[in-house]
Write a protein that holds these residues in place. Structure first.
Motif, PDB file in Angstrom:
ATOM      1  N   ARG A  61     -13.155  -6.373  -8.104  1.00  0.00           N
ATOM      2  CA  ARG A  61     -12.693  -6.986  -8.655  1.00  0.00           C
ATOM      3  C   ARG A  61     -13.451  -8.000  -8.839  1.00  0.00           C
ATOM      4  O   ARG A  61     -13.450  -8.841 -10.096  1.00  0.00           O
ATOM      5  CB  ARG A  61     -11.245  -6.906  -8.305  1.00  0.00           C
ATOM      6  CG  ARG A  61     -10.502  -5.599  -7.928  1.00  0.00           C
ATOM      7  CD  ARG A  61      -9.627  -5.646  -8.232  1.00  0.00           C
ATOM      8  NE  ARG A  61      -8.124  -6.050  -8.476  1.00  0.00           N
ATOM      9  CZ  ARG A  61      -6.515  -6.435  -7.716  1.00  0.00           C
ATOM     10  NH1 ARG A  61      -6.831  -5.530  -6.679  1.00  0.00           N
ATOM     11  NH2 ARG A  61      -5.968  -7.103  -8.595  1.00  0.00           N
ATOM     12  N   ASP A  86     -10.512  -2.550   0.635  1.00  0.00           N
ATOM     13  CA  ASP A  86     -10.059  -1.167   0.218  1.00  0.00           C
ATOM     14  C   ASP A  86      -9.187  -1.343  -1.097  1.00  0.00           C
ATOM     15  O   ASP A  86      -9.053  -0.546  -2.029  1.00  0.00           O
ATOM     16  CB  ASP A  86      -8.944  -0.227   1.824  1.00  0.00           C
ATOM     17  CG  ASP A  86      -9.885   0.190   2.187  1.00  0.00           C
ATOM     18  OD1 ASP A  86     -10.736  -0.051   2.718  1.00  0.00           O
ATOM     19  OD2 ASP A  86      -8.646   0.421   3.172  1.00  0.00           O
ATOM     20  N   ASP A  87      -8.397  -2.421  -1.278  1.00  0.00           N
ATOM     21  CA  ASP A  87      -8.075  -3.114  -2.119  1.00  0.00           C
ATOM     22  C   ASP A  87      -8.843  -2.972  -3.766  1.00  0.00           C
ATOM     23  O   ASP A  87      -8.703  -4.274  -4.972  1.00  0.00           O
ATOM     24  CB  ASP A  87      -6.791  -3.678  -1.852  1.00  0.00           C
ATOM     25  CG  ASP A  87      -5.189  -3.394  -3.391  1.00  0.00           C
ATOM     26  OD1 ASP A  87      -5.432  -2.777  -4.096  1.00  0.00           O
ATOM     27  OD2 ASP A  87      -5.171  -4.926  -3.126  1.00  0.00           O
ATOM     28  N   ILE A 117      -3.127  -8.603  -3.499  1.00  0.00           N
ATOM     29  CA  ILE A 117      -3.999  -8.068  -3.133  1.00  0.00           C
ATOM     30  C   ILE A 117      -4.624  -7.711  -2.005  1.00  0.00           C
ATOM     31  O   ILE A 117      -4.146  -8.794  -0.766  1.00  0.00           O
ATOM     32  CB  ILE A 117      -5.654  -8.812  -3.621  1.00  0.00           C
ATOM     33  CG1 ILE A 117      -5.171  -8.683  -4.514  1.00  0.00           C
ATOM     34  CG2 ILE A 117      -6.316  -8.096  -2.639  1.00  0.00           C
ATOM     35  CD1 ILE A 117      -6.598  -9.870  -5.360  1.00  0.00           C
ATOM     36  N   GLY A 118      -4.814  -6.509  -1.009  1.00  0.00           N
ATOM     37  CA  GLY A 118      -4.348  -6.064   0.281  1.00  0.00           C
ATOM     38  C   GLY A 118      -2.589  -5.845   0.514  1.00  0.00           C
ATOM     39  O   GLY A 118      -2.105  -6.919   1.905  1.00  0.00           O
ATOM     40  N   LYS A 119      -1.714  -5.815  -0.339  1.00  0.00           N
ATOM     41  CA  LYS A 119      -0.502  -6.350   0.123  1.00  0.00           C
ATOM     42  C   LYS A 119      -0.171  -7.674  -0.868  1.00  0.00           C
ATOM     43  O   LYS A 119       0.974  -7.773  -1.348  1.00  0.00           O
ATOM     44  CB  LYS A 119       0.339  -6.027   1.043  1.00  0.00           C
ATOM     45  CG  LYS A 119       0.019  -4.858   1.101  1.00  0.00           C
ATOM     46  CD  LYS A 119       0.429  -3.846   3.079  1.00  0.00           C
ATOM     47  CE  LYS A 119       0.594  -2.599   2.776  1.00  0.00           C
ATOM     48  NZ  LYS A 119       0.821  -1.710   3.996  1.00  0.00           N
ATOM     49  N   ALA A 138      -7.916  -4.366   4.417  1.00  0.00           N
ATOM     50  CA  ALA A 138      -7.015  -4.023   2.665  1.00  0.00           C
ATOM     51  C   ALA A 138      -6.419  -4.412   2.159  1.00  0.00           C
ATOM     52  O   ALA A 138      -6.430  -3.923   0.844  1.00  0.00           O
ATOM     53  CB  ALA A 138      -4.898  -4.262   3.435  1.00  0.00           C
ATOM     54  N   MET A 139      -7.204  -5.786   1.713  1.00  0.00           N
ATOM     55  CA  MET A 139      -8.440  -5.871   0.603  1.00  0.00           C
ATOM     56  C   MET A 139      -9.514  -5.781  -0.348  1.00  0.00           C
ATOM     57  O   MET A 139      -9.619  -5.691  -0.949  1.00  0.00           O
ATOM     58  CB  MET A 139      -8.632  -7.788   0.996  1.00  0.00           C
ATOM     59  CG  MET A 139      -6.864  -8.373   1.836  1.00  0.00           C
ATOM     60  SD  MET A 139      -7.442 -10.388   1.518  1.00  0.00           S
ATOM     61  CE  MET A 139      -7.506 -10.626  -0.457  1.00  0.00           C
TER      62      MET A 139
END
Length: 393
Positions: A149, A143-144, A48-50, A140-141
């Protein structure tokens, strides 16, 4: 402060301290976190977030579907370690100089606590975030789909704080840490001979010097003196030091903006843009100005701050909350999570006679003495949040 599994946690912290990884490259760190969770039989999702990981534990008590998140960061910094500890970094030019190895360890300590003590109502999410150090892991997290979730009613985070003594905590409502922007400036001039024909050149070094001097007056003359702000040009690169008589074609600079509110940030951005245009007109050069928004203001929601204050006072004593704690002009991309979900961020005192180096210093090492404080704080925050929400149901 004693903990039964403290030796295990310290060993884990020292292990990831020896193998630091930069933002979005925390593959081995993430794998070790997942291994710790696997050993406990904890559910989680990775990637999550790469390189981020989210684990969760659902309480065994009935009566609520409320949720709370606890977050820690995992990445290191591009520094060569000089701490001298026997578990120093084995990765050249990379070290845990901000204590994220300790934050990750404390969150795992909270996981282990709730693995053994599930008598609560609701669900606790444990967010292991990558890339906090200015490269956007928190965003990033989000946006992911972090909160879509894993819906959370509140989220909490912490950071070790060497400026506060061990056993104390820094917490205030509202802005706790500043927003941060990266400034990049490229000045395109016209090079030539510094002795023969300087008058025929458009000297980018001269223009850079003027830009720096004028930029550093923006705070004193354009920003409300009652609004904290920082504008710093921190690096300049132009020409070759051996070319003492060569005027180069270009000069490059970088720096940072910091503020505790958007209006102040906008004033500084507008002033820099005007400055660049005015110098272009005066010198006949071209100036490229880029201002990158790296992180928002870290803003503590009032209700979550009240809950965290209660936990600190009841767990560590009435004097544990540092008096007069002030916002920091440092930045924190946990701000993106707080912008999306109510919560609070706490500074955990880490200073003592054996730990005198500040954050981002090559001699810094996380203070293992505060691991129990962090674990107890995180567990208390989760239970108070769930309990408060349950009482309000």
């Amino acid at each position: 402060m004693e903990m039964q599994n403290l030796d295990k946690l310290v060993q884990f912290r020292h292990d990831i301290h020896q193998h630091p990884e930069l933002g979005f490259c925390e593959h081995e760190t993430s794998r070790k976190v997942q291994g710790y969770l696997d050993d406990l039989g904890i559910d989680y999702v990775s990637g999550i977030g790469k390189t981020g990981v989210v684990a969760w534990i659902k309480g065994t008590s009935e009566g609520s579907d409320r949720t709370v998140g606890l977050r820690a960061d995992m990445d290191a910094l591009p520094l060569e370690e000089t701490s001298g500890v026997d578990y120093s970094s084995k990765n050249k030019g990379c070290m845990h100089a901000c204590g994220h190895d300790g934050h990750t360890t404390m969150l795992l300590g909270a996981v282990e606590h709730f693995h053994a003590n599930r008598d609560f109502a609701g669900t606790i999410y444990f967010v292991f975030q990558p890339a906090e150090e200015g490269v956007g892991g928190g965003k990033a997290m989000v946006d992911d789909g972090l909160f879509e979730r894993f819906p959370m009613d509140e989220i909490y985070g912490l950071h070790n704080w060497p400026g506060l003594p061990v056993g104390t905590f820094g917490l205030i409502p509202g802005p706790l840490m500043a927003s941060g922007d990266r400034i990049d400036v490229t000045i395109h001039g016209k090079g030539g001979h510094g002795g023969l024909n300087p008058h025929g050149c458009i000297d980018p070094v001269r223009i850079a010097a003027d830009f720096i001097n004028r930029a550093h007056t923006i705070i004193s003359r354009e920003v409300d003196p009652l609004n904290p702000a920082v504008l710093s040009i921190c690096a300049i690169e132009s020409g070759d030091i051996s070319g003492f008589a060569v005027i180069p074609d270009t000069a490059r600079m970088s720096g940072t903006l910091r503020s505790l509110d958007k209006d102040t940030r906008n004033v500084m951005v507008a002033a820099l843009e005007r400055l660049a245009k005015s110098l272009e007109a005066y010198y006949g050069c071209t100036i490229e100005l880029q201002i990158e928004d790296k992180f928002d203001v870290t803003f503590n929601e009032a209700g979550a701050t009240e809950s965290a204050t209660k936990v600190i006072r009841e767990t560590f004593g009435g004097d544990a909350l540092a008096e007069g704690h002030k916002p920091s002009m440092g930045g924190e991309d946990f701000s993106y999570m707080l912008a999306a979900c109510p919560g609070a961020y706490v500074h955990v005192g880490a200073g003592d006679d054996e730990h005198t180096h500040g954050l981002h210093n090559p001699g810094y090492d996380f203070n293992d003495k505060i691991i129990p404080y962090g674990v107890q704080l995180l567990t208390g925050l989760a239970l108070e949040s769930l309990g408060k929400q349950n009482r309000n149901t």
